[in-house]
Design an enzyme around this catalytic site. Sequence first.
Site, PDB file in Angstrom:
ATOM      1  N   THR A  24      25.841  31.437   7.108  1.00  0.00           N
ATOM      2  CA  THR A  24      26.035  31.326   8.548  1.00  0.00           C
ATOM      3  C   THR A  24      25.223  32.375   9.295  1.00  0.00           C
ATOM      4  O   THR A  24      25.147  33.523   8.878  1.00  0.00           O
ATOM      5  CB  THR A  24      27.536  31.505   8.895  1.00  0.00           C
ATOM      6  OG1 THR A  24      28.300  30.591   8.111  1.00  0.00           O
ATOM      7  CG2 THR A  24      27.801  31.257  10.355  1.00  0.00           C
ATOM      8  N   GLU A 139      32.883  25.913  -2.851  1.00  0.00           N
ATOM      9  CA  GLU A 139      33.607  26.892  -2.043  1.00  0.00           C
ATOM     10  C   GLU A 139      34.680  26.190  -1.212  1.00  0.00           C
ATOM     11  O   GLU A 139      35.815  26.627  -1.151  1.00  0.00           O
ATOM     12  CB  GLU A 139      32.660  27.653  -1.122  1.00  0.00           C
ATOM     13  CG  GLU A 139      33.405  28.686  -0.292  1.00  0.00           C
ATOM     14  CD  GLU A 139      32.581  29.242   0.850  1.00  0.00           C
ATOM     15  OE1 GLU A 139      32.767  30.426   1.159  1.00  0.00           O
ATOM     16  OE2 GLU A 139      31.797  28.497   1.440  1.00  0.00           O
TER      17      GLU A 139
END
Length: 166
Positions: A24, A139
């Site tokens: 991110t 994840e």
Amino acid sequence: SPDLWDRVGRPVLAGEAIAALAVTEPGGGSDVAALSTRAVRDGDHYVVNGQKIWSTNSMYASQCLLLVRTDPTVKKHAGISYLIMDMNSPGVEVRPIRKSNGASNFGEIFMTDVRIPVENLIGAENNGWAVSQSTLSSERGVLSFDGAERDMMFLTDVYKQARSQG
């Protein structure tokens, strides 16, 4: 490669090392492919410049799984590569992000002219998006399992309390 697995994978799997996931970026929101962290090939290394945010446990990690843009001339899902970065490399700075309770398990990672060996490339150059999909889905799977487990524990506690009160 087997060498990369021995150096990074085995210690992380054995719990001897922590690896952070850095995908991110500020301004990218939930669009992981909207990344601007650049990696430019320089001989046997990539030179990386950019910033990642909301990277879990990055301040404790020895290694980092890192998505970078290696070809800015193609569509955003192309031209992405997946590298493993040593968090102790010169040019890496990690700043914890404090939550309202003062705790911090997320960090911002700043990279300035960080040199990452080409041997730390996972998959083929510019094919990082495809490689990252298995990591990110794993994840998400772990996080959803963890959340479901916490929900089940909460509901079990509520059930036990209700039973004890008739």
